[in-house]
Scaffold this motif. Structure first.
Motif, PDB file in Angstrom:
ATOM      1  N   LYS A 252      39.107  40.211  36.661  1.00 26.95           N
ATOM      2  CA  LYS A 252      38.458  39.530  37.787  1.00 26.95           C
ATOM      3  C   LYS A 252      38.825  40.154  39.121  1.00 26.95           C
ATOM      4  CE  LYS A 252      38.172  35.072  35.416  1.00 26.95           C
ATOM      5  NZ  LYS A 252      38.524  33.615  35.459  1.00 26.95           N
ATOM      6  N   LYS A 253      39.721  41.145  39.075  1.00 25.11           N
ATOM      7  CA  LYS A 253      40.136  41.834  40.291  1.00 25.11           C
ATOM      8  C   LYS A 253      40.155  43.337  40.041  1.00 25.11           C
ATOM      9  CE  LYS A 253      43.096  38.106  42.015  1.00 25.11           C
ATOM     10  NZ  LYS A 253      44.471  37.740  42.465  1.00 25.11           N
ATOM     11  N   GLY A 254      40.231  44.089  41.132  1.00 26.61           N
ATOM     12  CA  GLY A 254      40.382  45.528  41.035  1.00 26.61           C
ATOM     13  C   GLY A 254      39.072  46.300  41.067  1.00 26.61           C
ATOM     14  N   GLU A 255      39.202  47.640  41.170  1.00 30.91           N
ATOM     15  CA  GLU A 255      38.039  48.522  41.224  1.00 30.91           C
ATOM     16  C   GLU A 255      37.398  48.635  39.845  1.00 30.91           C
ATOM     17  OE1 GLU A 255      38.680  51.922  44.511  1.00 30.91           O
ATOM     18  OE2 GLU A 255      40.134  51.978  42.875  1.00 30.91           O
ATOM     19  N   VAL A 256      36.083  48.618  39.834  1.00 36.25           N
ATOM     20  CA  VAL A 256      35.349  48.750  38.577  1.00 36.25           C
ATOM     21  C   VAL A 256      34.525  50.026  38.552  1.00 36.25           C
ATOM     22  CG1 VAL A 256      33.612  47.701  37.071  1.00 36.25           C
ATOM     23  CG2 VAL A 256      35.244  46.249  38.285  1.00 36.25           C
TER      24      VAL A 256
END
Length: 256
Positions: A233-237
């Motif tokens: 649900k967080k961070g670079e994708v």
């Protein structure tokens, strides 16, 4: 062997205009389909050609011809299908699908070598480049007439029949729908973060991803930094690599 149709048309060549030039590499790297006419230099048995043709399906190794625009070194290419459609005298009509960068004239040359007497490519017609096939072909004359009507009469109808939205180039890519509040930051080159994702198609780390708005507008092309299954649900994708949308089309959602 009347397969040529209109002799003025040589095949499918998608052309990008304006910002659409930024997505043309997606088209050039996509599957290609050809109609190839090979002339064998001696008499031969049809069953021999059929047997040899089957040997060229799958992974092959090619050294580009002398008359080519790339360095002449052995390269690995994939031929997905090679069908013999018709044999007439010493002429063989073939339908070939392959990955880009596969030389049809080299296939003809190598098939001739296996036949023991040589062969060459007599004619070639590209019938498909990615999603673009002959059903979307237009002639230079049609383009000229459409431009004339637009410039002189301000009539857009014919020109709109020819122009295709650049989002069509995203066909075949995994796509991610981006939340409206995250769109503008991407147009400035930011990566797509997990909270900005509305929906997505499955993808793997390293895949090329098409980023689009809720309306289906192309925002950018990027590279997946994680697998979709392991996405949190967080961070670079997705790391943005090529921006297609103008800046500030969508409202800014971050503070200076």
């Amino acid at each position: 062997m009347n397969w040529r149709g209109n002799p003025k048309v040589t095949g499918v060549l998608p052309i990008g205009l304006g910002k659409a030039t930024r997505v043309m590499n997606l088209v050039t790297r996509s599957l290609k389909e050809y109609m190839c006419l090979m002339e064998v230099h001696c008499e031969f048995r049809e069953q021999d050609v059929l047997k040899i043709a089957s040997e060229f399906v799958g992974t092959i190794y090619q050294k580009p011809p002398v008359r080519s625009s790339v360095k002449r070194r052995v390269r690995k290419r994939t031929v997905y299908s090679l069908d013999i459609l018709e044999v007439s005298g010493r002429e063989v009509l073939m339908k070939i699908t392959s990955e880009p960068g596969t030389y049809m004239r080299k296939i003809c040359h190598d098939m001739g070598t296996l036949l023991g007497c040589g062969a060459h490519m007599r004619e070639l017609r590209r019938t498909r480049s990615g999603i673009f096939g002959e059903d979307k072909l237009v002639t230079l004359q049609e383009i000229s007439e459409a431009l004339y009507l637009y410039n002189k009469c301000k009539e857009e109808e014919e020109l709109r029949k020819i122009l295709i939205p650049m989002e069509m180039a995203f066909c075949g890519l995994s796509k991610v729908i981006v939340d409206d509040e995250a769109v503008n930051s991407i147009t400035y080159g930011s990566s797509l973060m997990a909270p900005g994702i509305v929906s997505y198609q499955e993808f793997k780390k390293g895949d090329t991803i098409g980023l689009i708005t809720r309306k289906g507008e192309a925002i950018a092309i990027g590279k997946a930094l994680v697998d979709s299954e392991g996405m949190g649900k967080k961070g670079e994708v997705v790391k943005t690599e090529r921006v297609l949308m103008d800046k500030d089309v969508y409202p800014r959602a971050w503070k200076k």
